[in-house]
Design a protein around this motif. Structure first.
Motif, short mmCIF file in Angstrom:
data_model
loop_
_atom_site.label_atom_id
_atom_site.label_comp_id
_atom_site.label_asym_id
_atom_site.label_seq_id
_atom_site.Cartn_x
_atom_site.Cartn_y
_atom_site.Cartn_z
N LEU A 292 0.81 -1.21 0.00
CA LEU A 292 0.00 0.00 0.00
C LEU A 292 0.85 1.27 0.00
N PHE A 293 1.99 1.22 0.67
CA PHE A 293 2.89 2.37 0.79
C PHE A 293 4.32 1.95 0.43
N PRO A 294 4.57 1.60 -0.82
CA PRO A 294 5.91 1.09 -1.17
C PRO A 294 7.04 2.10 -0.93
N ASP A 295 6.76 3.38 -1.15
CA ASP A 295 7.80 4.39 -0.94
C ASP A 295 8.14 4.53 0.54
N VAL A 296 7.14 4.45 1.40
CA VAL A 296 7.38 4.52 2.84
C VAL A 296 8.15 3.29 3.29
N ALA A 297 7.76 2.13 2.80
CA ALA A 297 8.45 0.89 3.17
C ALA A 297 9.92 0.94 2.76
N GLU A 298 10.18 1.42 1.56
CA GLU A 298 11.56 1.53 1.09
C GLU A 298 12.34 2.52 1.96
N HIS A 299 11.71 3.63 2.29
CA HIS A 299 12.39 4.62 3.11
C HIS A 299 12.71 4.04 4.49
N LEU A 300 11.76 3.35 5.09
CA LEU A 300 11.99 2.76 6.41
C LEU A 300 13.10 1.72 6.38
N ALA A 301 13.24 1.03 5.27
CA ALA A 301 14.29 0.02 5.14
C ALA A 301 15.68 0.65 5.04
N ASN A 302 15.72 1.93 4.66
CA ASN A 302 17.01 2.59 4.44
C ASN A 302 17.31 3.73 5.39
N CYS A 303 16.39 4.06 6.27
CA CYS A 303 16.59 5.20 7.17
C CYS A 303 16.38 4.74 8.61
N LYS A 304 17.47 4.64 9.34
CA LYS A 304 17.42 4.13 10.71
C LYS A 304 16.55 5.01 11.60
N ALA A 305 16.66 6.31 11.46
CA ALA A 305 15.89 7.23 12.31
C ALA A 305 14.39 7.06 12.10
N CYS A 306 13.96 6.98 10.86
CA CYS A 306 12.54 6.82 10.58
C CYS A 306 12.05 5.42 10.97
N ALA A 307 12.91 4.42 10.80
CA ALA A 307 12.54 3.06 11.21
C ALA A 307 12.33 3.00 12.73
N GLU A 308 13.14 3.73 13.48
CA GLU A 308 12.97 3.80 14.93
C GLU A 308 11.66 4.51 15.29
N GLU A 309 11.35 5.58 14.58
CA GLU A 309 10.08 6.30 14.80
C GLU A 309 8.90 5.38 14.53
N PHE A 310 9.00 4.59 13.45
CA PHE A 310 7.96 3.63 13.10
C PHE A 310 7.74 2.64 14.24
N GLU A 311 8.83 2.06 14.75
CA GLU A 311 8.72 1.07 15.82
C GLU A 311 8.10 1.68 17.08
N LEU A 312 8.52 2.88 17.42
CA LEU A 312 7.97 3.56 18.61
C LEU A 312 6.48 3.86 18.44
N LEU A 313 6.12 4.36 17.27
CA LEU A 313 4.70 4.66 17.01
C LEU A 313 3.87 3.39 17.02
N LYS A 314 4.41 2.34 16.45
CA LYS A 314 3.70 1.05 16.42
C LYS A 314 3.48 0.53 17.84
N MET A 315 4.48 0.63 18.70
CA MET A 315 4.33 0.20 20.08
C MET A 315 3.30 1.05 20.82
N ALA A 316 3.33 2.36 20.59
CA ALA A 316 2.40 3.26 21.26
C ALA A 316 0.97 2.99 20.84
N VAL A 317 0.74 2.83 19.56
CA VAL A 317 -0.61 2.58 19.07
C VAL A 317 -1.09 1.21 19.54
N SER A 318 -0.20 0.24 19.54
CA SER A 318 -0.58 -1.11 20.03
C SER A 318 -0.99 -1.07 21.50
N ALA A 319 -0.31 -0.26 22.27
CA ALA A 319 -0.60 -0.16 23.71
C ALA A 319 -1.96 0.48 23.95
N LEU A 320 -2.40 1.32 23.03
CA LEU A 320 -3.69 2.01 23.19
C LEU A 320 -4.87 1.16 22.76
N LYS A 321 -4.62 0.09 22.02
CA LYS A 321 -5.71 -0.74 21.50
C LYS A 321 -6.09 -1.80 22.49
#
Length: 77
Positions: free
Chosen positions: A48-77
């Motif tokens: 659905l978001f191939p450009d975002v996926a590619e960016h996350l695979a190549n950018c450590k800072a954004c990949a870390e933001e993704f993991e943190l956001l994913k954990m936060a959203v998971s905790a709220l559900k």
């Protein structure tokens, strides 16, 4: 022994083979919330978001933001 010209040729060949990133950090971050929601919903966010996926695979800072956001959203559900 490798000459300076040989080294330059190798460098230019390597640069020529590099692919320019489709999107930068700002664009990836703008779509990160939807990307996380799709990942958590079991959707194939990489399709659905191939450009975002590619960016996350190549950018450590954004990949870390993704993991943190994913954990936060998971905790709220």
């Amino acid at each position: 022994m490798e000459t300076t010209v040989d080294k330059l040729k190798k460098f230019l060949n390597a640069v020529d083979g590099m692919k320019e990133a489709a999107i930068g950090c700002d664009d990836a971050f703008a779509h990160l919330d939807a990307y996380v929601e799709d990942v958590l919903a079991g959707e194939d966010a990489q399709v659905l978001f191939p450009d975002v996926a590619e960016h996350l695979a190549n950018c450590k800072a954004c990949a870390e933001e993704f993991e943190l956001l994913k954990m936060a959203v998971s905790a709220l559900k």
